[in-house]
Design a protein around this motif. Structure first.
Motif, PDB file in Angstrom:
ATOM      1  N   ILE A  68     -60.796  22.296  40.376  1.00 11.43           N
ATOM      2  CA  ILE A  68     -60.270  22.752  39.084  1.00 11.43           C
ATOM      3  C   ILE A  68     -58.811  22.319  38.962  1.00 11.43           C
ATOM      4  CG2 ILE A  68     -59.709  24.761  37.656  1.00 11.43           C
ATOM      5  CD1 ILE A  68     -61.929  26.274  39.207  1.00 11.43           C
ATOM      6  N   THR A  69     -58.456  21.790  37.802  1.00 17.63           N
ATOM      7  CA  THR A  69     -57.052  21.491  37.494  1.00 17.63           C
ATOM      8  C   THR A  69     -56.681  22.172  36.191  1.00 17.63           C
ATOM      9  OG1 THR A  69     -57.125  19.341  38.608  1.00 17.63           O
ATOM     10  CG2 THR A  69     -55.354  19.681  37.016  1.00 17.63           C
ATOM     11  N   ALA A  70     -55.479  22.761  36.157  1.00 16.47           N
ATOM     12  CA  ALA A  70     -54.955  23.377  34.937  1.00 16.47           C
ATOM     13  C   ALA A  70     -53.611  22.749  34.607  1.00 16.47           C
ATOM     14  CB  ALA A  70     -54.797  24.883  35.128  1.00 16.47           C
ATOM     15  N   GLY A  71     -53.368  22.513  33.322  1.00 17.25           N
ATOM     16  CA  GLY A  71     -52.096  21.938  32.895  1.00 17.25           C
ATOM     17  C   GLY A  71     -51.646  22.519  31.564  1.00 17.25           C
ATOM     18  N   THR A  72     -50.326  22.548  31.356  1.00 18.06           N
ATOM     19  CA  THR A  72     -49.746  23.116  30.140  1.00 18.06           C
ATOM     20  C   THR A  72     -48.514  22.302  29.751  1.00 18.06           C
ATOM     21  OG1 THR A  72     -50.420  25.295  30.968  1.00 18.06           O
ATOM     22  CG2 THR A  72     -48.960  25.268  29.054  1.00 18.06           C
ATOM     23  N   SER A  73     -48.274  22.136  28.440  1.00 12.10           N
ATOM     24  CA  SER A  73     -47.109  21.384  27.965  1.00 12.10           C
ATOM     25  C   SER A  73     -46.606  22.003  26.672  1.00 12.10           C
ATOM     26  CB  SER A  73     -47.502  19.915  27.732  1.00 12.10           C
ATOM     27  OG  SER A  73     -46.396  19.142  27.318  1.00 12.10           O
ATOM     28  N   THR A  74     -45.276  22.047  26.510  1.00 10.25           N
ATOM     29  CA  THR A  74     -44.715  22.707  25.325  1.00 10.25           C
ATOM     30  C   THR A  74     -43.326  22.199  24.963  1.00 10.25           C
ATOM     31  OG1 THR A  74     -44.302  24.879  24.321  1.00 10.25           O
ATOM     32  CG2 THR A  74     -43.560  24.573  26.578  1.00 10.25           C
ATOM     33  N   GLY A  75     -42.946  22.476  23.717  1.00 15.74           N
ATOM     34  CA  GLY A  75     -41.579  22.239  23.267  1.00 15.74           C
ATOM     35  C   GLY A  75     -40.780  23.526  23.211  1.00 15.74           C
ATOM     36  N   GLY A  76     -41.417  24.649  23.561  1.00 18.02           N
ATOM     37  CA  GLY A  76     -40.702  25.921  23.607  1.00 18.02           C
ATOM     38  C   GLY A  76     -40.607  26.601  22.260  1.00 18.02           C
ATOM     39  N   MET A  77     -39.518  27.343  22.051  1.00 15.89           N
ATOM     40  CA  MET A  77     -39.316  28.115  20.819  1.00 15.89           C
ATOM     41  C   MET A  77     -38.331  27.425  19.884  1.00 15.89           C
ATOM     42  SD  MET A  77     -38.921  32.144  21.753  1.00 15.89           S
ATOM     43  CE  MET A  77     -40.336  33.220  21.893  1.00 15.89           C
ATOM     44  N   THR A  78     -38.637  27.454  18.598  1.00 15.33           N
ATOM     45  CA  THR A  78     -37.692  26.963  17.601  1.00 15.33           C
ATOM     46  C   THR A  78     -36.381  27.746  17.682  1.00 15.33           C
ATOM     47  OG1 THR A  78     -39.492  26.378  16.089  1.00 15.33           O
ATOM     48  CG2 THR A  78     -37.293  26.604  15.135  1.00 15.33           C
ATOM     49  N   ASN A  79     -35.259  27.017  17.644  1.00 11.08           N
ATOM     50  CA  ASN A  79     -33.923  27.615  17.626  1.00 11.08           C
ATOM     51  C   ASN A  79     -33.523  28.256  18.963  1.00 11.08           C
ATOM     52  OD1 ASN A  79     -31.541  27.961  16.092  1.00 11.08           O
ATOM     53  ND2 ASN A  79     -31.994  30.123  15.782  1.00 11.08           N
TER      54      ASN A  79
ATOM     55  N   GLY B  96     -44.570  16.407  18.682  1.00  2.76           N
ATOM     56  CA  GLY B  96     -44.427  17.476  17.693  1.00  2.76           C
ATOM     57  C   GLY B  96     -43.572  18.640  18.148  1.00  2.76           C
ATOM     58  N   ALA B  97     -42.734  18.429  19.170  1.00  7.84           N
ATOM     59  CA  ALA B  97     -41.945  19.523  19.742  1.00  7.84           C
ATOM     60  C   ALA B  97     -40.959  20.115  18.739  1.00  7.84           C
ATOM     61  CB  ALA B  97     -41.193  19.036  20.974  1.00  7.84           C
ATOM     62  N   VAL B  98     -40.727  21.415  18.859  1.00  7.92           N
ATOM     63  CA  VAL B  98     -39.768  22.105  18.000  1.00  7.92           C
ATOM     64  C   VAL B  98     -38.341  21.785  18.445  1.00  7.92           C
ATOM     65  CG1 VAL B  98     -41.367  23.971  17.509  1.00  7.92           C
ATOM     66  CG2 VAL B  98     -39.753  24.198  19.418  1.00  7.92           C
TER      67      VAL B  98
ATOM     68  N   PRO C 162     -34.427  10.217  22.133  1.00  5.80           N
ATOM     69  CA  PRO C 162     -34.823  11.534  21.605  1.00  5.80           C
ATOM     70  C   PRO C 162     -35.320  11.490  20.166  1.00  5.80           C
ATOM     71  CG  PRO C 162     -32.805  11.722  22.866  1.00  5.80           C
ATOM     72  CD  PRO C 162     -33.097  10.250  22.739  1.00  5.80           C
ATOM     73  N   GLN C 163     -34.934  10.465  19.415  1.00  8.66           N
ATOM     74  CA  GLN C 163     -35.383  10.335  18.031  1.00  8.66           C
ATOM     75  C   GLN C 163     -36.896  10.231  17.950  1.00  8.66           C
ATOM     76  OE1 GLN C 163     -33.439  10.711  15.464  1.00  8.66           O
ATOM     77  NE2 GLN C 163     -34.949  10.299  13.859  1.00  8.66           N
ATOM     78  N   TYR C 164     -37.529   9.804  19.033  1.00 14.91           N
ATOM     79  CA  TYR C 164     -38.986   9.685  19.066  1.00 14.91           C
ATOM     80  C   TYR C 164     -39.649  11.018  18.737  1.00 14.91           C
ATOM     81  CZ  TYR C 164     -43.669   9.880  21.078  1.00 14.91           C
ATOM     82  OH  TYR C 164     -45.011  10.105  21.255  1.00 14.91           O
ATOM     83  N   PHE C 165     -39.039  12.115  19.158  1.00 10.10           N
ATOM     84  CA  PHE C 165     -39.661  13.430  19.001  1.00 10.10           C
ATOM     85  C   PHE C 165     -39.451  14.030  17.610  1.00 10.10           C
ATOM     86  CE2 PHE C 165     -38.533  12.999  23.530  1.00 10.10           C
ATOM     87  CZ  PHE C 165     -39.802  13.063  24.076  1.00 10.10           C
ATOM     88  N   PHE C 166     -38.641  13.396  16.783  1.00 14.00           N
ATOM     89  CA  PHE C 166     -38.325  13.961  15.461  1.00 14.00           C
ATOM     90  C   PHE C 166     -39.547  13.983  14.561  1.00 14.00           C
ATOM     91  CE2 PHE C 166     -37.207  13.791  11.026  1.00 14.00           C
ATOM     92  CZ  PHE C 166     -36.196  14.729  10.922  1.00 14.00           C
ATOM     93  N   THR C 167     -39.809  15.164  13.990  1.00 15.72           N
ATOM     94  CA  THR C 167     -40.776  15.289  12.901  1.00 15.72           C
ATOM     95  C   THR C 167     -40.120  16.154  11.824  1.00 15.72           C
ATOM     96  OG1 THR C 167     -41.839  17.205  13.957  1.00 15.72           O
ATOM     97  CG2 THR C 167     -42.832  15.048  14.352  1.00 15.72           C
ATOM     98  N   GLN C 168     -40.323  15.781  10.584  1.00 14.87           N
ATOM     99  CA  GLN C 168     -39.642  16.476   9.488  1.00 14.87           C
ATOM    100  C   GLN C 168     -40.014  17.949   9.423  1.00 14.87           C
ATOM    101  OE1 GLN C 168     -37.332  14.707   7.521  1.00 14.87           O
ATOM    102  NE2 GLN C 168     -36.736  16.814   7.022  1.00 14.87           N
ATOM    103  N   ASN C 169     -41.269  18.248   9.656  1.00 22.45           N
ATOM    104  CA  ASN C 169     -41.742  19.627   9.594  1.00 22.45           C
ATOM    105  C   ASN C 169     -40.989  20.516  10.580  1.00 22.45           C
ATOM    106  OD1 ASN C 169     -43.546  21.837   8.929  1.00 22.45           O
ATOM    107  ND2 ASN C 169     -44.570  21.425  10.869  1.00 22.45           N
ATOM    108  N   ARG C 170     -40.853  20.057  11.835  1.00 12.03           N
ATOM    109  CA  ARG C 170     -40.155  20.849  12.851  1.00 12.03           C
ATOM    110  C   ARG C 170     -38.668  20.976  12.517  1.00 12.03           C
ATOM    111  NH1 ARG C 170     -44.420  23.435  14.988  1.00 12.03           N
ATOM    112  NH2 ARG C 170     -45.735  22.113  16.297  1.00 12.03           N
ATOM    113  N   TRP C 171     -38.087  19.911  11.985  1.00 10.60           N
ATOM    114  CA  TRP C 171     -36.674  19.947  11.607  1.00 10.60           C
ATOM    115  C   TRP C 171     -36.455  20.958  10.481  1.00 10.60           C
ATOM    116  CZ3 TRP C 171     -32.258  18.691  13.665  1.00 10.60           C
ATOM    117  CH2 TRP C 171     -31.103  18.619  12.876  1.00 10.60           C
ATOM    118  N   ASP C 172     -37.366  20.969   9.520  1.00 13.90           N
ATOM    119  CA  ASP C 172     -37.248  21.900   8.402  1.00 13.90           C
ATOM    120  C   ASP C 172     -37.393  23.353   8.876  1.00 13.90           C
ATOM    121  OD1 ASP C 172     -36.926  19.747   6.735  1.00 13.90           O
ATOM    122  OD2 ASP C 172     -38.994  19.756   5.990  1.00 13.90           O
ATOM    123  N   GLN C 173     -38.235  23.577   9.889  1.00 14.61           N
ATOM    124  CA  GLN C 173     -38.378  24.923  10.441  1.00 14.61           C
ATOM    125  C   GLN C 173     -37.055  25.411  11.021  1.00 14.61           C
ATOM    126  OE1 GLN C 173     -41.528  24.628  13.327  1.00 14.61           O
ATOM    127  NE2 GLN C 173     -43.166  24.594  11.797  1.00 14.61           N
TER     128      GLN C 173
END
Length: 319
Positions: free
Chosen positions: A197-208, A78-80, A148-159
């Protein structure tokens, strides 16, 4: 004579799926339920590993993978999108007992960035790898690179198209816009039977985003941190979290000032960060499994299973 049974080791897990302007008035019942189910699935996935005696690291990775695989969150599937229409993914992970850490930034062909971040931790001499170099390392470690097409979602593209249409020269979110948006970063913190204790974080960052911008998520001490006192995962306007060293600062307050983990997080998120103009939140737990959730936005997707097995899933700010 029967020997008295030893007390059961404490285990706990806490997660987030992003913070921001998340209002019940703008959420349909169907979407709200979808988020609740996704958070519950993530929690139970990690907690099941802990219950079977598995490590906090394995629990955090498995938990985050479920959210990276969901199009609901700004991570993995669902990455932006960047300004150029690409997906650039970041992730990090840290383990308390030896302060080992791994992170990757700006990758575009890795299905589950959290798994590569952990491979950097365990199979390299480095902490942070980026872009083509990180993906070269991934291939050497046997990772299958995805189209990279795997990450495509219409909602994120429209944003992305909406932002570009409104202002084609805009590089990324302004401060005002950031305060009225949702940061969909995902994260998890877990405590296992061995007290690790283990901590983890993952993101697609900021749109645009442009210029290979990297936020706090892959920065150890900013978006992710874990030591023997506590573990933290953050979500929010990354530039502020980096400048405030948010994740480390919370653990430092617990270690040196003897603050509770909730008290320490509130000092940083509700006071220090807010005064800087930074929006977002954190989740975490301490060595005793005390759960923490703190955010200065209208909502944060979040959930936890505590040391007694109680499950909590929440989205909106409590009144």
């Amino acid at each position: 004579m029967d020997k008295p049974s030893s007390p059961k080791a404490k285990t706990a897990i806490v997660i987030h799926g992003g913070a921001g302007t998340i209002l019940k008035s703008k959420m349909t019942p169907e979407i709200e339920q979808a988020y609740i189910e996704a958070l519950e699935h993530a929690l139970k996935t990690g907690h099941a590993i802990l219950e079977k005696g598995g490590s906090s690291t394995e629990a955090v990775k498995a938990t985050i993978v479920t959210m990276e695989d969901s199009p609901l969150f700004n991570a993995g599937k669902g990455a932006v999108f960047t300004h150029e229409g690409n997906n650039e993914l970041d992730a990090s992970i840290m383990v308390s007992n030896d302060l080992s850490a791994g992170a990757i930034a700006g990758v575009s062909h890795i299905k589950n960035p959290i798994l590569l971040a952990d491979k950097v931790r365990t199979d390299s001499k480095h902490v942070l790898m980026a872009r083509e170099g990180a993906e070269e390392f991934a291939k050497e470690q046997g990772f299958e690179l995805v189209d990279p097409q795997y990450f495509f979602t219409q909602n994120r593209w429209d944003q992305l198209q909406k932002i570009i249409k409104e202002d084609p020269d805009k590089m990324q979110l302004s401060e005002d816009e950031a305060k009225n948006s949702k940061f969909g970063t995902v994260g998890a913190v877990a405590l296992d039977k061995d007290g690790i204790i283990t901590a983890g974080t993952s993101t697609g960052g900021m749109t645009n985003k442009r210029y290979a911008r990297i936020g706090d998520s892959p920065i150890i001490g900013a978006g992710t941190y874990a030591n023997v006192h506590c573990g933290i995962s953050a979500t929010g306007h990354g530039e502020y979290f980096i400048r405030a060293a948010v994740a480390y600062d919370i653990c430092a307050l617990v270690e040196y000032k003897k603050e509770t983990i909730q008290g320490a997080a509130d000092i940083v998120i509700l006071d220090k960060l807010k005064k800087m103009g930074g929006d977002g939140g954190v989740i975490g737990l301490d060595k005793d499994g005390n759960i923490m959730m703190s955010f200065n936005t209208p909502g944060m997707y979040r959930g936890a299973i505590d040391v007694d097995g109680n499950i909590t899933i929440e989205i909106y700010q409590k009144k």
